[in-house]
Design an enzyme around this catalytic site. Structure first.
Site, PDB file in Angstrom:
ATOM      1  N   HIS A 266       0.687  -1.357  -0.520  1.00 16.96           N
ATOM      2  CA  HIS A 266      -0.159   0.117  -0.254  1.00 16.96           C
ATOM      3  C   HIS A 266       1.192   1.263   0.343  1.00 16.96           C
ATOM      4  O   HIS A 266       0.860   2.092  -0.735  1.00 16.96           O
ATOM      5  CB  HIS A 266      -0.747   0.057   0.879  1.00 16.96           C
ATOM      6  CG  HIS A 266      -1.467   0.857   1.750  1.00 16.96           C
ATOM      7  ND1 HIS A 266      -2.559   1.122   0.931  1.00 16.96           N
ATOM      8  CD2 HIS A 266      -0.802   2.308   1.602  1.00 16.96           C
ATOM      9  CE1 HIS A 266      -3.545   2.398   1.152  1.00 16.96           C
ATOM     10  NE2 HIS A 266      -3.124   3.129   1.581  1.00 16.96           N
ATOM     11  N   GLU A 267       1.743   1.041   0.996  1.00 24.53           N
ATOM     12  CA  GLU A 267       2.699   2.383   1.141  1.00 24.53           C
ATOM     13  C   GLU A 267       3.770   2.540  -0.460  1.00 24.53           C
ATOM     14  O   GLU A 267       3.753   3.298  -0.118  1.00 24.53           O
ATOM     15  CB  GLU A 267       3.013   2.869   2.237  1.00 24.53           C
ATOM     16  CG  GLU A 267       2.567   2.191   3.920  1.00 24.53           C
ATOM     17  CD  GLU A 267       1.633   3.301   3.441  1.00 24.53           C
ATOM     18  OE1 GLU A 267       2.160   5.118   3.059  1.00 24.53           O
ATOM     19  OE2 GLU A 267       0.846   3.471   4.403  1.00 24.53           O
ATOM     20  N   HIS A 270       1.690   4.323  -2.942  1.00 20.64           N
ATOM     21  CA  HIS A 270       2.373   5.575  -2.254  1.00 20.64           C
ATOM     22  C   HIS A 270       3.360   6.213  -3.380  1.00 20.64           C
ATOM     23  O   HIS A 270       3.172   7.619  -3.687  1.00 20.64           O
ATOM     24  CB  HIS A 270       1.651   6.082  -1.153  1.00 20.64           C
ATOM     25  CG  HIS A 270      -0.069   6.139  -0.341  1.00 20.64           C
ATOM     26  ND1 HIS A 270      -0.670   7.056  -1.056  1.00 20.64           N
ATOM     27  CD2 HIS A 270      -0.620   5.923   0.455  1.00 20.64           C
ATOM     28  CE1 HIS A 270      -2.308   7.174  -0.568  1.00 20.64           C
ATOM     29  NE2 HIS A 270      -1.494   5.902   0.836  1.00 20.64           N
ATOM     30  N   GLU A 296      -4.667   8.460  -3.031  1.00 18.38           N
ATOM     31  CA  GLU A 296      -4.688   6.379  -2.303  1.00 18.38           C
ATOM     32  C   GLU A 296      -5.462   5.498  -3.577  1.00 18.38           C
ATOM     33  O   GLU A 296      -5.269   4.681  -3.263  1.00 18.38           O
ATOM     34  CB  GLU A 296      -6.504   7.062  -1.779  1.00 18.38           C
ATOM     35  CG  GLU A 296      -6.240   6.323  -0.652  1.00 18.38           C
ATOM     36  CD  GLU A 296      -5.620   5.479   0.067  1.00 18.38           C
ATOM     37  OE1 GLU A 296      -6.078   4.396   1.469  1.00 18.38           O
ATOM     38  OE2 GLU A 296      -5.070   6.365   0.592  1.00 18.38           O
TER      39      GLU A 296
END
Length: 501
Positions: A266-267, A270, A296
């Site tokens: 997830h990160e 980003h 997001e």
């Protein structure tokens, strides 16, 4: 003053603001990863000092003069040129900044630093009473901010605009209601079905091996480790300090390596967006991300559309089996079914893909109630538990697993949460457009080929910077207005595969 000269001064002004802002970001990163326990009070003062300098620079009257000298000239006649985009966004941010008194900007910065410290100390003990005064202060300051900024419909819109420019609560509410109905309907279909076998949790995953595996996965997906790093924190996050420095963090569970795995994916999503922004435009809006919902969309796409896909597990499971002996008898099929399971829980960041948006909607509803004056901070725990029961059929056993679980409110980030579900909606629509152009990405993932998707995202989204508002970007990239049906279709297909429907 000639328009070209004025534009040059604006460039220098913008880049200085960026340097000050990213320096504060570095201080916040250190506060959440490596600072000694006794260093928080001084850190709050450091951040407040930089916030004061930043606000003084941001509201420099000369910037208004430079903007006036550029606006309406031939330099900005092409709406999507770098110059036009920059001037448009500089005007927008300048007009907002000059409305905020320096005293309020400094008070917010100090309250945020103190609030995060108070939350980190109080959360492990579920000590709401210790954290509540910080949250009361932050809510008061954010309400004051909304009033000085002004708004057309309601105060929440003024805060939402910081994260999702142009968005309105009244527009989001019906979209979320429709998604909630579809989510609950699908959840009801699954409620009495047999769960996929528990094949991953409850085993031994040494932390050093988890870190090695997570870094390897992130690198394979396209995260440039020479331009980033992975650290440990209480609540995973990513931050971009500048070109060549996009950092990610995670937390580890010694009995469930997928907790860290999915937070890293997830990160990294980003961070790959940050790494893909045009370096030649760094320090200007043209080199920034479009909005938090678009940001997001990138993290959720990599976490869910890639990380929970059969192809991902077909490729990586042999590697995981080599790293973790506990997984040697677990097939890629069983592992993928398990990570696709639907199991309502207390924690948003650990939520399954289907119920995740219910967590976001819960927070959105509470934020609206607080900003509309229908709910006071002292009553948030009770209201939280009631919403959790209504939406997920659960009552949190403690505040750490309820109202205190997220870091966002400790930093005063009201208006941030809806961008998570908007990001999921955009991710589904972007992924469908990418698959239409690239072909079956499931087969690519099974071969370990993630570069085609990253390349598509770099071309269609990352490289555009802040050229378009989020809704307009979705329209440009997909040819359609934002539409939640793509997310509903994706979730339905994922659940049907996991539960053999």
């Amino acid at each position: 003053m000639q328009s070209r000269e004025a534009y040059g001064k604006l460039l220098a002004w913008s880049r200085e603001l960026t340097h000050l802002g990213t320096t504060m970001g570095l201080l916040h990163w250190d506060q959440r990863t490596h600072i000694p326990p006794k260093g928080h009070d001084n850190r709050a003062e450091q951040i407040a000092t930089l916030a004061r300098i930043h606000h003084q620079r941001e509201t420099d009257p000369r910037a208004g003069e430079w903007l006036a000298a550029v606006e309406g000239t031939d330099l900005v006649t092409e709406p999507e040129s770098a110059e036009a985009v920059n001037v448009r966004e500089w005007r927008r941010s300048y007009d907002k900044a000059v409305k905020i008194p320096e005293s309020l900007a400094v008070a917010l910065a100090k309250a945020q630093a103190h609030g995060q410290s108070a939350w980190e100390k109080a959360k492990p003990q579920s000590d709401w009473a210790a954290f509540q005064p910080s949250l009361v202060e932050l809510v008061g300051l954010r309400k004051e901010q909304a009033q000085v900024l002004g708004y057309e419909h309601e105060a929440y819109d003024a805060l939402l605009d910081d994260y999702e420019p142009g968005a309105k609560a009244a527009e989001i509410e019906p979209v979320f209601r429709a998604l909630r109905v579809a989510t609950v309907k699908l959840l009801d279909r699954l409620r009495d079905l047999e769960q996929p076998k528990t094949v991953v949790v409850g085993k031994d995953y040494p932390l050093i091996d988890q870190e090695r595996a997570c870094m390897a996965v992130a690198a394979r997906l396209g995260y440039d480790l020479d331009a980033g790093r992975l650290d440990t924190t209480m609540h995973p996050f990513s931050t971009c300090i500048g070109p060549g420095d996009a950092r990610i963090t995670t937390s580890y569970d010694p009995q469930d390596f997928t907790d860290a795995l999915f937070s890293v994916v997830h990160e990294a999503g980003h961070a790959m967006y940050s790494q893909g922004q045009p370096k030649e435009h760094h320090g200007t809006p043209r080199g920034e991300y479009a909005s938090l919902s678009v940001h997001e969309s990138q993290s959720r796409m990599w976490e869910n559309f890639v990380g929970r896909s059969p192809g991902f597990w077909a490729f990586f499971q042999p590697y995981f089996q080599m790293i973790f002996p506990a997984l040697r008898d677990v097939s890629a099929h069983d592992a993928q079914r398990w990570v696709s399971r639907v199991q309502p829980g207390y924690i948003r960041v650990q939520a399954d893909e289907l119920t995740y948006n219910l967590h976001v909607m819960l927070r959105f509803d509470l934020e609206l109630a607080v900003m509309r004056g229908k709910l006071v901070v002292a009553d948030l725990p009770e209201a939280w538990d009631g919403k959790m029961q209504d939406y997920l059929g659960l009552k949190p056993p403690c505040h750490a697993k309820g109202v205190m679980q997220d870091v966002h409110w400790s930093g005063g980030l009201f208006g941030y949460f809806p961008t998570y579900t908007l990001g999921n909606i955009y991710a589904a629509q972007f992924f469908a457009a990418a698959q239409q152009e690239l072909g079956d990405m499931g087969d690519m993932f099974a071969r370990g080929e993630f570069a085609p998707l990253l390349g598509w995202l770099r071309r269609e989204i990352h490289s555009r910077g802040k050229t378009l508002l989020a809704r307009d970007l979705v329209q440009r990239v997909t040819g359609q207005e934002p539409d939640a049906r793509y997310l509903v279709e994706h979730l339905t297909a994922r659940c049907e595969r996991a539960y053999y429907l």
